[in-house]
Design an enzyme around this catalytic site. Sequence first.
Site, PDB file in Angstrom:
ATOM      1  CB  SER A   1      -2.350   8.856   5.850  1.00  0.00           C
ATOM      2  OG  SER A   1      -3.382   9.590   6.484  1.00  0.00           O
TER       3      SER A   1
ATOM      4  CE1 TYR B   1      -3.742  10.651   1.208  1.00  0.00           C
ATOM      5  CE2 TYR B   1      -4.951  10.350   3.260  1.00  0.00           C
ATOM      6  CZ  TYR B   1      -3.795  10.710   2.596  1.00  0.00           C
ATOM      7  OH  TYR B   1      -2.690  11.107   3.307  1.00  0.00           O
TER       8      TYR B   1
END
Length: 259
Positions: A137, A151
């Site tokens: 990501s 995350y």
Amino acid sequence: MTSFLSLVGKRALVTSGTKGAGKATADLLRELGAAVFTVARNAPDDRSDAMFIAADLTTAEGCERVAAAALDRLGGIDILVHMLGGSSAPGGGFAALTDAHWERELALNLFPAVRLDRALVPAMTAQRSGVVVHVSSIQRLLPLPEATTGYAAAKAALSTYSKALSKEVAPQGVRVVRIAPGWIETEASVQLAERVAREAGTDYAGGKAMIMASLGGIPLGRPAKPEDVANLIAFLVSDRAASITGTEYVIDGGTIPTV
């Protein structure tokens, strides 16, 4: 005329393959001729078939079941796409994250890839061919401190692990690549934009604009579509990308503002 890209004869496992970019990827790989085995926590539409297994990949037992089933039903593995990821951590910055929150972020965003690779990559090295795709990501480079610290850190760990794996297995003919999506307009992100819009008293377009602004803007003017991500993955796992390994491809509409 010869097709530019074919996956005929390839055997693929796609995690989180029933929704969003995972489903788009599984569908495209099948369209290009691959046999595709998918896994998700729940069966789509409460149905199952021989090329799907319901399992919880945040557990070691779930990963073991999926790896065994994939090898059994495919007879081997050529392509492994780690699409699984996400976050359930609360907002509030670093102080709001307990040990349990950190453990959940790692259990979802790092350990499934580590465990499935450990179970399946040896079959690739034995046949001296295969491709592993780790979906990271842009948050690993552009974390949002209010809500995505755990995350982002887990995805950063996945990226570092991926690079190390690529260096280890490339001599045995196995390629390992990463893609780093920005905001993808999946079912979940549509729901998020709708919620933001309701809370702000605006429409869906307004909600999307607010999310894009929170990311610092998306120069392309829109989030990526699941199909955009699938197209990139399909190229990277094909023989057209035979010399590509150990690197990361960002697909974020220009969100990351630096070189």
